[in-house]
Design a protein around this motif. Structure first.
Motif, mmCIF file in Angstrom:
data_model
loop_
_atom_site.group_PDB
_atom_site.id
_atom_site.type_symbol
_atom_site.label_atom_id
_atom_site.label_comp_id
_atom_site.label_asym_id
_atom_site.label_seq_id
_atom_site.Cartn_x
_atom_site.Cartn_y
_atom_site.Cartn_z
ATOM 1 N N ASP A 1 -12.987 39.996 -23.222
ATOM 2 C CA ASP A 1 -11.963 41.258 -24.040
ATOM 3 C C ASP A 1 -11.472 42.253 -22.742
ATOM 4 O O ASP A 1 -11.552 43.348 -22.488
ATOM 5 C CB ASP A 1 -12.510 42.488 -24.922
ATOM 6 C CG ASP A 1 -14.593 42.725 -24.614
ATOM 7 O OD1 ASP A 1 -14.325 42.557 -24.092
ATOM 8 O OD2 ASP A 1 -14.747 42.999 -25.550
ATOM 9 N N GLY A 2 -12.145 41.669 -21.051
ATOM 10 C CA GLY A 2 -12.037 42.245 -20.424
ATOM 11 C C GLY A 2 -13.295 43.719 -20.039
ATOM 12 O O GLY A 2 -13.330 44.510 -19.201
ATOM 13 N N SER A 3 -13.826 43.926 -20.954
ATOM 14 C CA SER A 3 -14.969 44.929 -20.589
ATOM 15 C C SER A 3 -16.284 44.317 -19.354
ATOM 16 O O SER A 3 -16.634 45.332 -19.159
ATOM 17 C CB SER A 3 -15.441 45.372 -21.638
ATOM 18 O OG SER A 3 -16.707 44.649 -22.195
ATOM 19 N N LEU A 4 -16.024 43.234 -19.041
ATOM 20 C CA LEU A 4 -16.621 43.498 -17.963
ATOM 21 C C LEU A 4 -16.463 41.988 -17.449
ATOM 22 O O LEU A 4 -16.418 39.910 -17.542
ATOM 23 C CB LEU A 4 -17.841 41.711 -18.313
ATOM 24 C CG LEU A 4 -19.143 41.501 -17.808
ATOM 25 C CD1 LEU A 4 -19.872 42.182 -16.791
ATOM 26 C CD2 LEU A 4 -20.284 40.508 -18.196
ATOM 27 N N PRO A 5 -15.681 42.189 -16.029
ATOM 28 C CA PRO A 5 -14.232 42.021 -15.625
ATOM 29 C C PRO A 5 -15.138 40.711 -14.715
ATOM 30 O O PRO A 5 -16.102 40.975 -14.319
ATOM 31 C CB PRO A 5 -13.963 43.114 -14.710
ATOM 32 C CG PRO A 5 -14.514 44.926 -15.075
ATOM 33 C CD PRO A 5 -15.286 43.873 -15.734
ATOM 34 N N GLU A 6 -14.316 39.876 -14.009
ATOM 35 C CA GLU A 6 -14.245 38.990 -12.555
ATOM 36 C C GLU A 6 -15.264 39.667 -11.871
ATOM 37 O O GLU A 6 -14.474 40.975 -10.905
ATOM 38 C CB GLU A 6 -13.460 37.768 -12.990
ATOM 39 C CG GLU A 6 -12.782 37.423 -13.656
ATOM 40 C CD GLU A 6 -11.654 36.441 -13.689
ATOM 41 O OE1 GLU A 6 -10.814 36.496 -12.618
ATOM 42 O OE2 GLU A 6 -11.343 35.338 -14.504
ATOM 43 N N GLU A 7 -16.033 38.970 -11.248
ATOM 44 C CA GLU A 7 -16.542 39.743 -9.936
ATOM 45 C C GLU A 7 -17.579 40.555 -9.909
ATOM 46 O O GLU A 7 -18.129 41.487 -9.206
ATOM 47 C CB GLU A 7 -15.564 39.312 -8.817
ATOM 48 C CG GLU A 7 -15.261 38.012 -8.578
ATOM 49 C CD GLU A 7 -16.346 37.389 -7.810
ATOM 50 O OE1 GLU A 7 -17.006 37.623 -7.455
ATOM 51 O OE2 GLU A 7 -15.668 35.677 -8.109
ATOM 52 N N HIS A 8 -17.941 40.968 -10.843
ATOM 53 C CA HIS A 8 -18.182 42.179 -11.278
ATOM 54 C C HIS A 8 -19.858 41.553 -12.258
ATOM 55 O O HIS A 8 -20.072 40.839 -12.326
ATOM 56 C CB HIS A 8 -18.127 42.778 -12.631
ATOM 57 C CG HIS A 8 -16.714 44.254 -12.033
ATOM 58 N ND1 HIS A 8 -15.967 43.514 -11.899
ATOM 59 C CD2 HIS A 8 -16.781 46.033 -11.909
ATOM 60 C CE1 HIS A 8 -15.397 44.544 -11.520
ATOM 61 N NE2 HIS A 8 -15.490 45.867 -11.435
ATOM 62 N N GLN A 9 -20.902 42.295 -11.850
ATOM 63 C CA GLN A 9 -22.323 42.243 -12.472
ATOM 64 C C GLN A 9 -22.416 42.012 -13.764
ATOM 65 O O GLN A 9 -22.111 43.047 -14.217
ATOM 66 C CB GLN A 9 -23.308 42.774 -11.457
ATOM 67 C CG GLN A 9 -25.126 42.563 -11.885
ATOM 68 C CD GLN A 9 -25.579 43.497 -10.950
ATOM 69 O OE1 GLN A 9 -25.923 43.730 -10.032
ATOM 70 N NE2 GLN A 9 -26.669 43.096 -10.388
ATOM 71 N N ALA A 10 -23.089 41.001 -13.917
ATOM 72 C CA ALA A 10 -23.819 40.873 -15.637
ATOM 73 C C ALA A 10 -25.129 41.181 -16.274
ATOM 74 O O ALA A 10 -25.515 41.750 -15.073
ATOM 75 C CB ALA A 10 -23.716 39.555 -15.719
ATOM 76 N N PRO A 11 -25.208 41.836 -16.949
ATOM 77 C CA PRO A 11 -26.371 42.452 -17.817
ATOM 78 C C PRO A 11 -27.208 41.759 -16.689
ATOM 79 O O PRO A 11 -26.997 40.164 -16.956
ATOM 80 C CB PRO A 11 -26.241 42.795 -18.817
ATOM 81 C CG PRO A 11 -25.156 42.368 -19.135
ATOM 82 C CD PRO A 11 -24.250 41.386 -18.293
ATOM 83 N N SER A 12 -28.876 41.542 -16.569
ATOM 84 C CA SER A 12 -29.948 41.009 -16.401
ATOM 85 C C SER A 12 -30.392 40.542 -17.526
ATOM 86 O O SER A 12 -30.085 41.153 -18.272
ATOM 87 C CB SER A 12 -31.073 42.030 -15.420
ATOM 88 O OG SER A 12 -31.328 42.912 -16.346
ATOM 89 N N THR A 13 -31.559 39.568 -17.073
ATOM 90 C CA THR A 13 -32.074 38.956 -18.333
ATOM 91 C C THR A 13 -33.420 40.467 -18.614
ATOM 92 O O THR A 13 -33.155 39.806 -20.231
ATOM 93 C CB THR A 13 -32.983 37.929 -17.915
ATOM 94 O OG1 THR A 13 -31.938 36.916 -17.177
ATOM 95 C CG2 THR A 13 -34.350 37.400 -18.684
ATOM 96 N N ASN A 14 -33.714 41.195 -18.159
ATOM 97 C CA ASN A 14 -34.239 41.969 -18.638
ATOM 98 C C ASN A 14 -33.555 43.048 -19.326
ATOM 99 O O ASN A 14 -33.963 43.499 -20.665
ATOM 100 C CB ASN A 14 -35.152 42.673 -17.514
ATOM 101 C CG ASN A 14 -36.472 42.526 -16.887
ATOM 102 O OD1 ASN A 14 -37.024 40.463 -17.604
ATOM 103 N ND2 ASN A 14 -36.881 41.747 -15.218
ATOM 104 N N GLU A 15 -32.521 43.442 -19.172
ATOM 105 C CA GLU A 15 -32.161 44.481 -19.555
ATOM 106 C C GLU A 15 -31.819 44.152 -20.323
ATOM 107 O O GLU A 15 -31.463 44.225 -22.101
ATOM 108 C CB GLU A 15 -30.629 45.070 -18.535
ATOM 109 C CG GLU A 15 -30.429 45.594 -18.148
ATOM 110 C CD GLU A 15 -29.786 45.337 -16.921
ATOM 111 O OE1 GLU A 15 -28.813 46.374 -15.456
ATOM 112 O OE2 GLU A 15 -28.535 45.282 -17.191
ATOM 113 N N LEU A 16 -30.674 42.406 -20.938
ATOM 114 C CA LEU A 16 -30.552 41.744 -22.246
ATOM 115 C C LEU A 16 -32.005 42.049 -23.400
ATOM 116 O O LEU A 16 -31.396 42.309 -24.759
ATOM 117 C CB LEU A 16 -30.509 40.433 -21.860
ATOM 118 C CG LEU A 16 -28.995 40.563 -21.411
ATOM 119 C CD1 LEU A 16 -28.439 39.203 -21.625
ATOM 120 C CD2 LEU A 16 -27.608 41.004 -22.252
ATOM 121 N N ALA A 17 -32.749 41.487 -22.688
ATOM 122 C CA ALA A 17 -34.214 41.352 -22.752
ATOM 123 C C ALA A 17 -34.340 42.790 -23.471
ATOM 124 O O ALA A 17 -34.766 42.893 -24.346
ATOM 125 C CB ALA A 17 -35.690 40.346 -22.274
#
Length: 119
Positions: free
Chosen positions: A21-37
């Protein structure tokens, strides 16, 4: 996280949806494991399993010491995969049922257009 699928699968799909949906664009940082947890109140190992699934699929990649990032071309790759899954899950059974009922391609297309216009 509230369906019957494993939580790590739901985590991976949530990130995929954000990429599509574009809210997490290419070459941008994904949420970390700790953030998701922390956000989903799950074990970090479970979150890591979801992230690693996306790494294995080439959707995310690791920048050493920085974190995970969305790979170039990830959005289109996900869209293509989802299109194939959509066809397999929805179109194949619909076409099989249409054939049983004697509904041809033109009539099926007309039915879809009529239904969509009524929305």
């Amino acid at each position: 996280m509230d369906d019957d699928r494993p939580i790590f699968v739901q985590i991976a799909e949530m990130i995929e949806n954000a990429i599509i949906d574009g809210s997490l664009p290419e070459e941008h940082q994904a949420p970390s494991t700790n953030e998701l947890a922390a956000f989903h109140r799950i074990n970090p190992a479970t979150a890591a399993k979801g992230i690693n699934r996306l790494v294995d699929d080439g959707i995310l990649y690791k920048r050493r010491g920085i974190g995970m990032f969305v790979a170039a071309g990830a959005r289109e790759a996900l869209r293509q995969r989802r299109r194939l899954e959509f066809a397999d899950q929805y179109l194949r059974p619909m076409i099989a049922e249409a054939r049983k009922l004697g509904i041809g391609t033109d009539e099926l297309i007309k039915m879809i257009e009529t239904w969509e216009d009524a929305r």
